[in-house]
Design a protein around this motif. Structure first.
Motif, mmCIF file in Angstrom:
data_model
loop_
_atom_site.group_PDB
_atom_site.id
_atom_site.type_symbol
_atom_site.label_atom_id
_atom_site.label_comp_id
_atom_site.label_asym_id
_atom_site.label_seq_id
_atom_site.Cartn_x
_atom_site.Cartn_y
_atom_site.Cartn_z
ATOM 1 N N LYS A 20 0.825 -1.225 0.000
ATOM 2 C CA LYS A 20 0.000 0.000 0.000
ATOM 3 C C LYS A 20 0.854 1.270 0.000
ATOM 4 O O LYS A 20 0.422 2.329 -0.426
ATOM 5 N N ARG A 21 2.079 1.142 0.491
ATOM 6 C CA ARG A 21 2.986 2.293 0.595
ATOM 7 C C ARG A 21 4.077 2.272 -0.455
ATOM 8 O O ARG A 21 5.028 3.071 -0.389
ATOM 9 N N GLY A 22 3.999 1.316 -1.385
ATOM 10 C CA GLY A 22 5.032 1.203 -2.416
ATOM 11 C C GLY A 22 6.376 0.759 -1.855
ATOM 12 O O GLY A 22 7.429 1.048 -2.421
ATOM 13 N N LEU A 23 6.330 0.057 -0.725
ATOM 14 C CA LEU A 23 7.575 -0.413 -0.099
ATOM 15 C C LEU A 23 7.779 -1.904 -0.385
ATOM 16 O O LEU A 23 6.870 -2.583 -0.857
ATOM 17 N N THR A 24 8.956 -2.394 -0.075
ATOM 18 C CA THR A 24 9.214 -3.823 -0.245
ATOM 19 C C THR A 24 8.511 -4.604 0.865
ATOM 20 O O THR A 24 8.229 -4.064 1.941
ATOM 21 N N ARG A 25 8.260 -5.879 0.625
ATOM 22 C CA ARG A 25 7.651 -6.723 1.661
ATOM 23 C C ARG A 25 8.530 -6.758 2.918
ATOM 24 O O ARG A 25 8.018 -6.790 4.036
ATOM 25 N N SER A 26 9.845 -6.711 2.698
ATOM 26 C CA SER A 26 10.761 -6.721 3.852
ATOM 27 C C SER A 26 10.493 -5.528 4.760
ATOM 28 O O SER A 26 10.526 -5.652 6.001
ATOM 29 N N ALA A 27 10.236 -4.366 4.150
ATOM 30 C CA ALA A 27 9.945 -3.172 4.957
ATOM 31 C C ALA A 27 8.701 -3.419 5.812
ATOM 32 O O ALA A 27 8.617 -2.963 6.959
ATOM 33 N N GLY A 28 7.754 -4.151 5.254
ATOM 34 C CA GLY A 28 6.547 -4.504 6.018
ATOM 35 C C GLY A 28 6.883 -5.407 7.198
ATOM 36 O O GLY A 28 6.352 -5.239 8.296
ATOM 37 N N HIS A 29 7.785 -6.357 6.971
ATOM 38 C CA HIS A 29 8.168 -7.261 8.069
ATOM 39 C C HIS A 29 8.921 -6.502 9.161
ATOM 40 O O HIS A 29 8.727 -6.753 10.350
ATOM 41 N N LEU A 30 9.774 -5.571 8.741
ATOM 42 C CA LEU A 30 10.517 -4.768 9.723
ATOM 43 C C LEU A 30 9.546 -3.991 10.609
ATOM 44 O O LEU A 30 9.671 -3.969 11.837
ATOM 45 N N GLU A 31 8.555 -3.390 9.976
ATOM 46 C CA GLU A 31 7.551 -2.615 10.719
ATOM 47 C C GLU A 31 6.710 -3.551 11.601
ATOM 48 O O GLU A 31 6.322 -3.188 12.712
ATOM 49 N N GLY A 32 6.455 -4.738 11.075
ATOM 50 C CA GLY A 32 5.699 -5.739 11.843
ATOM 51 C C GLY A 32 6.425 -6.112 13.132
ATOM 52 O O GLY A 32 5.801 -6.328 14.171
ATOM 53 N N GLY A 33 7.730 -6.171 13.058
ATOM 54 C CA GLY A 33 8.535 -6.468 14.261
ATOM 55 C C GLY A 33 8.345 -5.380 15.313
ATOM 56 O O GLY A 33 8.242 -5.667 16.509
ATOM 57 N N LYS A 34 8.268 -4.131 14.841
ATOM 58 C CA LYS A 34 8.079 -3.024 15.797
ATOM 59 C C LYS A 34 6.689 -3.112 16.442
ATOM 60 O O LYS A 34 6.527 -2.841 17.632
ATOM 61 N N ALA A 35 5.711 -3.506 15.633
ATOM 62 C CA ALA A 35 4.353 -3.661 16.172
ATOM 63 C C ALA A 35 4.340 -4.752 17.248
ATOM 64 O O ALA A 35 3.661 -4.620 18.282
ATOM 65 N N ALA A 36 5.093 -5.816 17.008
ATOM 66 C CA ALA A 36 5.129 -6.922 17.982
ATOM 67 C C ALA A 36 5.626 -6.410 19.344
ATOM 68 O O ALA A 36 5.085 -6.785 20.390
ATOM 69 N N ILE A 37 6.633 -5.539 19.312
ATOM 70 C CA ILE A 37 7.168 -4.997 20.578
ATOM 71 C C ILE A 37 6.073 -4.207 21.314
ATOM 72 O O ILE A 37 5.904 -4.337 22.536
ATOM 73 N N LYS A 38 5.313 -3.404 20.571
ATOM 74 C CA LYS A 38 4.239 -2.607 21.201
ATOM 75 C C LYS A 38 3.162 -3.522 21.806
ATOM 76 O O LYS A 38 2.644 -3.266 22.900
#
Ligand code: IPE
Ligand code: IPE
Ligand code: MG
Length: 226
Positions: A20-38
């Motif tokens: 949705k943001r024109g980013l790579t899937r990896s960028a999504g996984h990186l952000e997903g890791g941050k969500a997991a911490i929250k």
């Protein structure tokens, strides 16, 4: 108020979040890791004693090698980086799933975390990496046979699951709007409440734990009774 003892989360939607943001899937996984911490923080502040995160299914090996490699690197680096904080916060880390097929790097990160947090008692965090429910049941049967079990009653198999001391989840939630379990906790999901939320995983934070706790409290659990 009901006791939400074990919350289990299917962290889905990293790829769509990135697309949705024109980013790579990896960028999504990186952000997903941050969500997991929250989300882990949210569980700590709600005094939820058990949390299971579905990080990587056995079926996820079908993905392009580049994505799989990125995810595996993310698991080992995040586990290592978060270890001091986990100890400080009282988070005991366990692995759920098969060791077969995981690299030495990932296995050593997991083993270090299990050992370093063995005495922690505030929150038990199961990381489901290389997990499938049918595979866990297969391995439980193999272990039981190896241990000489000949007669299986209703309880037997549960004693040979990956982490038999962990109670079954009370609530299984999935992000990203998909309404399936994708092999998650096949045996343990027996009487779990289910919740499906449209929000993509990288957009999850502490507030989703509040939402889940409220949803859980609004459920009428009958366990076959009236
Ligand atoms: C969840 O997000 C992460 C893993 C399964 C490892 P996805 O990568 O499945 O994201 P979508 O479903 O493609 O959006
Ligand atoms: C389930 O997500 C597995 C994890 C969250 C780790 P998937 O994205 O792999 O599931 P399917 O393929 O949509 O069922
Ligand atoms: Mg997905």
């Amino acid at each position: 108020m009901k006791e939400l003892t074990h919350l289990a989360l299917i962290m889905d939607g990293n790829g769509r979040w990135a697309e949705k943001r024109g980013l790579t899937r990896s960028a999504g996984h990186l952000e997903g890791g941050k969500a997991a911490i929250k989300v882990i923080k949210g569980c700590l502040s709600h005094s939820i004693p058990y949390l299971t995160l579905y990080c990587f299914s056995k079926e996820n090996w079908k993905r392009p090698k580049e994505e799989v490699d990125y995810l595996m690197g993310l698991f080992s680096s995040r586990i290592r980086a978060e270890l001091p904080r986990a100890r400080k916060e009282g988070i005991r880390i366990l692995h759920l799933g098969s060791r077969d097929g995981l690299s030495d790097d990932v296995l050593s990160a997991i083993d270090e975390a299990i050992e370093a947090t063995a005495e922690c008692s505030k929150l038990t965090l199961q990381l489901a990496i290389n997990y499938s429910g049918t595979d866990e049941i297969d391995r439980a049967v193999q272990r039981a046979i190896k241990a000489g079990v000949k007669v299986f009653d209703e309880k037997t198999l549960s004693l040979y699951l990956d982490n038999p001391e962990v109670p079954s989840p009370d609530f299984i939630a999935r992000s990203s709007g998909e309404k399936r379990l994708s092999g998650f906790l096949l045996y343990q999901s027996n009487y779990a409440e289910l919740g499906f939320y449209d929000r993509l995983w990288p957009d999850w934070d502490e507030s989703m734990i509040e939402t889940i706790v409220n949803d859980f409290n609004s459920r009428n659990r009958r366990f076959g009774g009236i």
